[in-house]
Write an enzyme that holds these catalytic residues in place. Structure first.
Site, PDB file in Angstrom:
ATOM      1  N   HIS A 108    -114.157 -33.084 -12.508  1.00 38.86           N
ATOM      2  CA  HIS A 108    -114.088 -31.730 -12.139  1.00 38.86           C
ATOM      3  C   HIS A 108    -114.311 -30.781 -13.029  1.00 38.86           C
ATOM      4  CE1 HIS A 108    -110.881 -32.027  -8.702  1.00 38.86           C
ATOM      5  NE2 HIS A 108    -111.725 -33.095  -8.724  1.00 38.86           N
ATOM      6  N   TYR A 151    -104.492 -23.458  -8.349  1.00 38.93           N
ATOM      7  CA  TYR A 151    -103.256 -22.754  -8.999  1.00 38.93           C
ATOM      8  C   TYR A 151    -103.046 -21.600  -8.228  1.00 38.93           C
ATOM      9  CZ  TYR A 151    -103.732 -26.429 -12.903  1.00 38.93           C
ATOM     10  OH  TYR A 151    -103.613 -27.331 -13.637  1.00 38.93           O
TER      11      TYR A 151
HETATM   12  C1  PHB Z   1    -101.301 -33.536 -11.326  1.00 32.44           C
HETATM   13  O1  PHB Z   1    -102.437 -33.932 -10.658  1.00 32.44           O
HETATM   14  O2  PHB Z   1    -100.174 -34.141 -11.450  1.00 32.44           O
HETATM   15  C2  PHB Z   1    -101.212 -32.333 -11.943  1.00 32.44           C
HETATM   16  C3  PHB Z   1    -102.689 -31.652 -12.210  1.00 32.44           C
HETATM   17  C4  PHB Z   1    -102.429 -30.544 -12.931  1.00 32.44           C
HETATM   18  C5  PHB Z   1    -101.428 -29.730 -13.439  1.00 32.44           C
HETATM   19  C6  PHB Z   1    -100.174 -30.560 -13.315  1.00 32.44           C
HETATM   20  C7  PHB Z   1    -100.172 -31.699 -12.704  1.00 32.44           C
HETATM   21  O3  PHB Z   1    -101.600 -28.769 -14.274  1.00 32.44           O
END
Ligand code: PHB
Ligand code: RFL
Length: 396
Positions: A72, A201
């Protein structure tokens, strides 16, 4: 029994350490309270930093990771009804890889077992003793009920936050720096293709949400909930409705795809750093020594980074050279505090504090707007997320 390094815990830290030691010709015994199936199914992290991937590749562990890991080049930050891309590749030349911790653990267990490594699952009554001598011992009862005592040259406490090793450091020597957060994450694994090409996010008035993934057909999603929330209050329908709300983009055709929920759980959040990471001939690594809230995707990467430092330090120690062992805590702490700050920063920028006034949301939105519009601010996020300092594994 006799081994060179007794390792408590078959999580990523303990298993990778045992592999890195084996590459140096050093024997170890790994003891684990859970079953192999449990360790391989426990849903946790999903993101590997650039340097973690390179270390796993250099250590001969990346066969499946290179085939199935999803590279990614950035993330989306969503706030105020808009989604903004932070382009890690353009900003830092680096990427991260989506490859679940369950898969890292499966690969490590398979590799250790194929190469004749000694892992004891389903042990009970683990004890570590005589840590301030040069012959520390590891005791455990195996799955069939037989008690063992293993005389070691060193012990590695890779037994996670609730393990038995850290409490063996005398209280007067141990310094703990800790912060709890009034947030928890409700996480689901869902049998549905991800609705996004990069992780989202999302800052929302109802609380934070994260859209992650595990594969082209399996999604991983999180919702901020109160720390005392019970999973029983969250039907699958309620979870999807709330996710839908927190990811909604007004005026856009984008929609969150819904599917069967395969796993759901609630995780509390804390920042925790314990020093020293060494007492006599016992060395802590990973969550046994430090915990970060998951918002920065750092916990698994820190566990990998610790053992990348510990393996050469133990190699030297076994050959009578103490410099790396003596420097172990200080060497790890630089990275640990950087990750602790970054994880705290991401967490406080994105979560809604229960009972907070309007000032909190306004400051968060201003910060999010700055990070998504200023190249300097975006580069700082990208540099930390992809791994800072960049992990470089030295064979010697
Ligand atoms: C996850 O894919 O479990 C994951 C990804 C990013 C994060 C925390 C967990 O910041
Ligand atoms: P682990 O994985 O907890 O392994 C410790 C092992 O020790 C065993 N054990 C014992 N064995 C023998 N005797 C005893 N007395 C024992 N006591 C305990 C345990 O059964 C266990 O098998 O620690 P380790 O190896 O240090 O690895 C750390 C990581 O697991 C952790 O930091 C990450 O999962 C954190 N994390 C994330 N990290 C990332 O880098 N990227 C992410 O995207 C990310 N997302 C997450 C996360 C953690 C989460 N949860 C559930 C805490 C997302 C979540 C939701």
């Amino acid at each position: 029994m006799r081994t060179q390094v007794g390792i408590v815990g078959a999580g990523p830290a303990g298993l990778l350490l045992s592999h890195l030691l084996a590459l140096r010709g050093i024997d170890s015994v790994v003891v684990e309270i859970r079953s192999r199936a449990y360790c391989e199914a426990r849903q946790r992290a999903g993101i590997l930093e650039h340097g973690s991937v390179r270390l796993l590749r250099d250590a001969g562990l990346a066969g499946r990771l290179d085939r199935q890991g999803l590279e990614h080049g950035g993330i989306y930050l969503q706030f105020d009804g808009e989604r903004h891309h932070v382009d890690f590749r353009a900003l830092t030349g680096r990427t991260v890889t989506v490859y679940a911790q369950t898969e890292v653990v499966k690969d490590l267990i398979a590799e250790r077992i194929t190469r004749g490594g000694h892992i004891e699952f389903e042990v009970t009554d683990t004890e570590v003793d005589r840590l301030d001598t040069d012959q520390p011992v590891l005791r455990y009862t195996d799955a069939s009920g037989t008690r063992h005592e293993v005389v070691c040259d060193a012990i590695a406490g890779c037994d996670g936050f609730h393990g038995i090793c850290r409490p063996r450091i005398p209280a007067e020597l141990l310094k703990v720096t800790e912060r709890g957060y009034p947030y928890a994450w409700l996480g689901i694994l869902a049998d549905v293709p991800p609705s996004t090409d990069e992780l989202i996010y999302s800052h929302h008035k109802n609380g934070f949400a994260l859209h992650s993934l595990r594969s082209p057909t399996v999604s991983r999603l999180y919702l901020q909930v109160d720390p005392d929330e019970s999973i029983d209050n969250w039907s699958d329908q309620r979870i999807w409705d709330e996710l839908q709300r927190r990811f909604e983009l007004p005026g856009s055709v984008w929609r969150l795809e819904v599917g069967p929920v395969l796993d759901k759980s609630i995780t509390p959040m804390r920042s925790f750093v314990a020093t020293p990471m060494r007492y006599g001939r016992m060395f802590l690594a990973g969550d046994a020594a430090h915990i970060v809230p998951p918002t920065g995707a750092k916990g698994l990467n820190l566990a990998i980074a610790d053992v990348a430092v510990l393996a050469p330090a133990l190699d030297w120690l076994l050959r009578g050279k103490l410099e790396l062992a003596d420097a172990y805590t200080a060497t790890c702490m630089d990275r640990v505090w950087r990750a602790t700050h970054f994880s705290w920063w991401m967490t406080t920028m994105l979560h809604r504090t229960p009972g907070a006034d309007d000032m909190e949301a306004a400051l968060q939105q201003s910060q999010l707007r700055y990070v998504s519009s200023s190249r300097a601010a975006a580069t700082s996020l990208a540099e930390n997320y992809t791994g800072y300092p960049e992990l470089r594994y030295k064979k010697d």
